[in-house]
Design a protein around this motif. Structure first.
Motif, mmCIF file in Angstrom:
data_model
loop_
_atom_site.group_PDB
_atom_site.id
_atom_site.type_symbol
_atom_site.label_atom_id
_atom_site.label_comp_id
_atom_site.label_asym_id
_atom_site.label_seq_id
_atom_site.Cartn_x
_atom_site.Cartn_y
_atom_site.Cartn_z
ATOM 1 N N ALA A 54 0.831 -1.202 0.000
ATOM 2 C CA ALA A 54 0.000 0.000 0.000
ATOM 3 C C ALA A 54 0.867 1.254 0.000
ATOM 4 O O ALA A 54 0.578 2.227 -0.722
ATOM 5 N N ASN A 57 2.482 1.615 -3.501
ATOM 6 C CA ASN A 57 1.514 2.038 -4.519
ATOM 7 C C ASN A 57 1.175 3.514 -4.365
ATOM 8 O O ASN A 57 1.120 4.265 -5.351
ATOM 9 N N TRP A 58 0.942 3.928 -3.121
ATOM 10 C CA TRP A 58 0.597 5.343 -2.900
ATOM 11 C C TRP A 58 1.786 6.243 -3.225
ATOM 12 O O TRP A 58 1.620 7.296 -3.856
ATOM 13 N N SER A 59 2.973 5.859 -2.797
ATOM 14 C CA SER A 59 4.162 6.675 -3.022
ATOM 15 C C SER A 59 4.400 6.909 -4.510
ATOM 16 O O SER A 59 4.705 8.022 -4.949
ATOM 17 N N GLN A 61 2.112 6.698 -6.870
ATOM 18 C CA GLN A 61 0.983 7.468 -7.390
ATOM 19 C C GLN A 61 1.080 8.941 -7.022
ATOM 20 O O GLN A 61 0.807 9.827 -7.841
ATOM 21 N N ALA A 62 1.478 9.209 -5.758
ATOM 22 C CA ALA A 62 1.524 10.586 -5.261
ATOM 23 C C ALA A 62 2.841 11.284 -5.583
ATOM 24 O O ALA A 62 2.927 12.513 -5.481
ATOM 25 N N ASP A 348 -3.165 12.280 3.071
ATOM 26 C CA ASP A 348 -3.458 11.699 1.766
ATOM 27 C C ASP A 348 -3.143 10.201 1.748
ATOM 28 O O ASP A 348 -3.901 9.392 1.194
ATOM 29 N N PHE A 349 -2.024 9.809 2.377
ATOM 30 C CA PHE A 349 -1.706 8.387 2.425
ATOM 31 C C PHE A 349 -2.740 7.615 3.234
ATOM 32 O O PHE A 349 -3.198 6.547 2.813
ATOM 33 N N PHE A 352 -5.769 7.027 1.376
ATOM 34 C CA PHE A 352 -5.563 5.934 0.423
ATOM 35 C C PHE A 352 -5.675 4.583 1.123
ATOM 36 O O PHE A 352 -6.311 3.650 0.614
#
Length: 454
Positions: A54, A57-59, A61-62, A348-349, A352
Motif C-alpha cells: 500500500a 503504490n501510494w508513493s 501514485q503521489a 493523503d496516504f 488511500f
C-alpha cells in the motif's frame, strides 16, 4: 539525528518478534521531504506485505518519497515514547497495542492532528462504534474530535480443542450458554481428562493472571462488562465511589481469580507475558483459552485439519444476570502527528489506506486476527464462509460491542498503562490478598491517577 532505522526481523508468533535500529533519540522534527511511517510488524507475512504494498503504490501514485519502518511491538512502544519525548516523532504511527495507553494521551495533549476532514467524507463507510473509538477529548480546547483513523478492531474470543472434548465424549454443542455452567464445563473437562489419563499438566482454562501480560487487563475488562460494572459515566467521570460499583469489582475479582485458586488455570499464569496463553494452548496444555484477537486460529490457518477440525471458537456465555454478552472492542487506529512537516501528504496516504479495497487486503492479510471496521468489508467470502469455525463466530460477536473506557477519559489510558487490573488480579491469585483489599487498592490507584489528570 538520523530518522532511519533498520527493518524489524519477524520471528514466529509463539516466540515474539525482534527488531533493531541504527538511530538515536533526540533533536526535533526535521523536514527532509520524506514521509516517515512507523508501523507495527505484522504477526503474519501477509499482513506486513499488504502495508508495504500500500505504501509503495501510494508513493508511486503521489510522487512522494516515503520511508516505512517496521518495529516489533515492544520496540515500537519504546521507540515511539522516546521519539515523542524528544519532539521527533514520525509523521504517521500505527501500533497494535498503542490505542489503550498512548493515543488518548497524545490527543489530550494536542499532539495528534485532527482528522475530521479525512473521516467526514467516508464516515458512512464506518460502523458507528469504530468512529466512537477515535473520538477523543483535547485537553486545551476541552472539546472532542477525531484524532485517529480506525483501520480494524479486536475483541476477546474463546478457543478450545474439539479433539480434547471428544476424548471425554463431549462436543461444542454441549457448551452451556449460562455463565456459571459455562465455566463449570471447562472445569469438569479438566477433571474428566485427567481421570482418563491425560497429563496432570493439562488445565481446563487458560486465563492470564499476571502483571506482565496486557491480556490480563483486557480479559478482566471483559469480566467487568459481564458483571455489568460500569467504571465511568458518559462524561468520563469516575463512578468507583459508588458502593455498588465497588462490590461489582470485588465480585469480578472473586470470579476471575477463583479458577486459578481452584486449580483450573496453569500455576505459571501469574507470570505469563502476552504470548504465553497462546503457547500453552497450542501446545495442548489448556483445553480452552480466551484471547484478545483471533491470532491463535490464525496461526494455524495453513493446517486445515487443525484450523477447521481440531480447534474451534465459541462465543462467551451470557452475563451472570442472563443478559446477552456485550464485547469490549479495541479499535486499531492510525495516528498522524499535528506537527508533521508533511501533514497533507500524511493525510493523503491514510485516505488511500482506508479505501475499502485497500483496507480489506490489510484486514484479511492479518488472517482474520482483526475484524473490519467497515461493514461492507464483511461481504467478502473471507467473512461470509459459514464453515469457518472461527470467523463465523467472530462475526456474531461484533454485533454487540462497546469501546474501551480510554475513549471516555484519557486518564483511563494511564490505568491501562500501569496495568492496575493486572496488579489486582495477581495480588489475589499469587499473594493471598483478598478481593476486597485488592479492589480497594485498585480503586485508590485509579482515583489517584484521575486526580493527576484533573
Amino acid at each position: 539525528m538520523s530518522r532511519r532505522h533498520f527493518l524489524a526481523l519477524m520471528l514466529p508468533l509463539v516466540v515474539g518478534i525482534a527488531s533493531c535500529g541504527d538511530g538515536s533519540s533526540g533533536g526535533s522534527v526535521q523536514d527532509d521531504g520524506v514521509l516517515q511511517i512507523w508501523w507495527n510488524e505484522g504477526y503474519y507475512p501477509e499482513e506486513t506485505e499488504t502495508v508495504r504494498q500500500a505504501v509503495a503504490n501510494w508513493s508511486a501514485q503521489a510522487g512522494v518519497e516515503t520511508e516505512l519502518v517496521f518495529y516489533s511491538e515492544k520496540d515500537l512502544i519504546q521507540s515511539s515514547e522516546s521519539a515523542i519525548a524528544a519532539g521527533n516523532p514520525p509523521d504517521i504511527l500505527y501500533g497494535q497495542t498503542l490505542e489503550p495507553s498512548l493515543v488518548p494521551r497524545l490527543a489530550w495533549e494536542g499532539q495528534l492532528a485532527d482528522v475530521t476532514d479525512l473521516l467526514e467524507p467516508i464516515r458512512d463507510l464506518y460502523s458507528p462504534e469504530a468512529l466512537d473509538g477515535v473520538y477523543y477529548l483535547n485537553g486545551e480546547s476541552q472539546e472532542r474530535s477525531y484524532y485517529a483513523v480506525p483501520i480494524a478492531q479486536q475483541a476477546a474470543h474463546i478457543h478450545y480443542w474439539t479433539d480434547l472434548l471428544a476424548n471425554i465424549n463431549q462436543t461444542g454443542d454441549a457448551i452451556p450458554a449460562e455463565w456459571d455452567a459455562f465455566w463449570g464445563f471447562w472445569q469438569q473437562a479438566q477433571d474428566s481428562l485427567r481421570q482418563s489419563g491425560s497429563s496432570p499438566d493439562l488445565y481446563g482454562i487458560g486465563l492470564p493472571m499476571s502483571t506482565d501480560a496486557t491480556d490480563t487487563s483486557y480479559q478482566f475488562e471483559q469480566f467487568l462488562e459481564a458483571f455489568d460494572v460500569r467504571l465511568l459515566d458518559d462524561n468520563g467521570e469516575l463512578l468507583v465511589d459508588d458502593p455498588q460499583v465497588r462490590q461489582g469489582i470485588i465480585d469480578t475479582l472473586t470470579a476471575y481469580t477463583s479458577f486459578y485458586q481452584d486449580g483450573y488455570v496453569p500455576p505459571n499464569a501469574v507470570d505469563w507475558s502476552d504470548p504465553d496463553n497462546n503457547v500453552l494452548f497450542l501446545s495442548g496444555l489448556t483445553v480452552m483459552t480466551p484471547n484478545p484477537t483471533l491470532s491463535i486460529p490464525g496461526s494455524q490457518r495453513q493446517d486445515e485439519v487443525t484450523y477447521k477440525e481440531r480447534m474451534a471458537t465459541t462465543e462467551w456465555p451470557n452475563k451472570p444476570n442472563g443478559d446477552p454478552m456485550r464485547y469490549v472492542a479495541s479499535i486499531k487506529q492510525v495516528m498522524i502527528f499535528a506537527d508533521s512537516p508533511q501533514l497533507e501528504e500524511a493525510k493523503d496516504f491514510v485516505s488511500f489506506l482506508v479505501q475499502p479495497e485497500v483496507l480489506s487486503q490489510f484486514v484479511e492479510g492479518a488472517q482474520g486476527r482483526y475484524f473490519p471496521v467497515m461493514p461492507q468489508l464483511l461481504e467478502s467470502p473471507f467473512w461470509t464462509d459459514a464453515s469457518d469455525p472461527h470467523i463465523s463466530v467472530a462475526v456474531r460477536q461484533f454485533e454487540s460491542t462497546r469501546p474501551l473506557y480510554t475513549v471516555l477519559s484519557p486518564a483511563y489510558s494511564q490505568v491501562q498503562a500501569e496495568n492496575v487490573w493486572g496488579i489486582a488480579v495477581r495480588s489475589v491469585s499469587a499473594d493471598g490478598v483478598t478481593p476486597e483489599e485488592a479492589a480497594d487498592t485498585a480503586i485508590a490507584e485509579i482515583k489517584r491517577i484521575f486526580t493527576r489528570w484533573n
